[in-house]
Design an enzyme around this catalytic site. Sequence first.
Site, PDB file in Angstrom:
ATOM      1  N   LEU A 133      -2.451  -4.748   5.491  1.00 23.72           N
ATOM      2  CA  LEU A 133      -2.195  -3.386   5.046  1.00 23.72           C
ATOM      3  C   LEU A 133      -2.213  -2.460   6.247  1.00 23.72           C
ATOM      4  O   LEU A 133      -2.927  -2.713   7.234  1.00 23.72           O
ATOM      5  CB  LEU A 133      -3.267  -2.929   4.042  1.00 23.72           C
ATOM      6  CG  LEU A 133      -3.342  -3.667   2.706  1.00 23.72           C
ATOM      7  CD1 LEU A 133      -4.530  -3.151   1.898  1.00 23.72           C
ATOM      8  CD2 LEU A 133      -2.049  -3.532   1.914  1.00 23.72           C
ATOM      9  N   ASP A 134      -1.462  -1.369   6.168  1.00 21.43           N
ATOM     10  CA  ASP A 134      -1.540  -0.339   7.193  1.00 21.43           C
ATOM     11  C   ASP A 134      -2.973   0.165   7.301  1.00 21.43           C
ATOM     12  O   ASP A 134      -3.746   0.108   6.336  1.00 21.43           O
ATOM     13  CB  ASP A 134      -0.629   0.843   6.841  1.00 21.43           C
ATOM     14  CG  ASP A 134       0.840   0.471   6.835  1.00 21.43           C
ATOM     15  OD1 ASP A 134       1.196  -0.543   7.464  1.00 21.43           O
ATOM     16  OD2 ASP A 134       1.623   1.193   6.188  1.00 21.43           O
TER      17      ASP A 134
END
EC number: 5.4.99.-
Length: 294
Positions: A133-134
Amino acid sequence: MKFTWHNDSSTPMKVKTLLAAHGVTRSLLKKVKFHGGAILVDEVPVLAIHMLTGGETVTMVTPDEVGNDHLGVSTLPINVLYEDRDYLIVNKPAGVASVPAHALPDTTLANRVKGYYQAQGYDNEVVHITTRLDRDTSGIVLFAKHHFAHSIIDHQLKAHAMRKMYLAVVSGVITADHGWFDGPIGRAPDSFIKRMVTPDGKPSLTEYWVVKRLADKTVVRVRLHSGRTHQIRVHFAHAGHPLFGDELYGGPLHAGIERQALHCMQLQFFDPFIEQPLTTFAPLPEDLVALIEN
């Protein structure tokens, strides 16, 4: 680690054929052969080319995986949503990077998982992160706890067999209850980080459902059918509905949330080791709850 299967076929086949049918890759077979593993048929060591005739018990013994010295160890805690012999599923908070990168301290989620493995005294210390995930996206991140489990997930990712669901809060009111974005995504010409919908980009498909409409925002449930960088953020911004808190893509700021309003809330995949689908949920973080309620 030991993995055992029963050969129910009466058709002659090589051991490696049976193993391949269960997801064992050539690279894993090489590790078994050259780094201290073993293949057993009815408890007798054999080579991968040994012929099976039916009714045998086949066991693969994999060697221990020594941790990578280049990955630092962090003792910061992790929020474990699910764990068994093969997989570790973690709820990543916003503001924590998934993996180390240039100029990042050794406090990423991968560093923390390595510290967790060492604290638990696990024989396998290699950190196999399979979904990412970012930094400012919260929610579910999946780790495989050994090479075999990692190769299983890689195969499912390539076959688009894994189901990842997100919750996002986007600006404006979306009128359609359900919809799709299929614009190709590539790098923005003026930025190394930013992405955009562009004719020469990679095919990208995003599906969404409206959960709730508010005065100036819409809460949506989102499923990715491809895995491009910033895909959800790019597609909604391109459609005129950037995510709240997403400064990079023009989302509204100063609404009580200091990052893009995006959370990976559900992950589902077929786990061949327990022979059933495995579904995990991550509760919404407080900042997203406050944004929706306010």
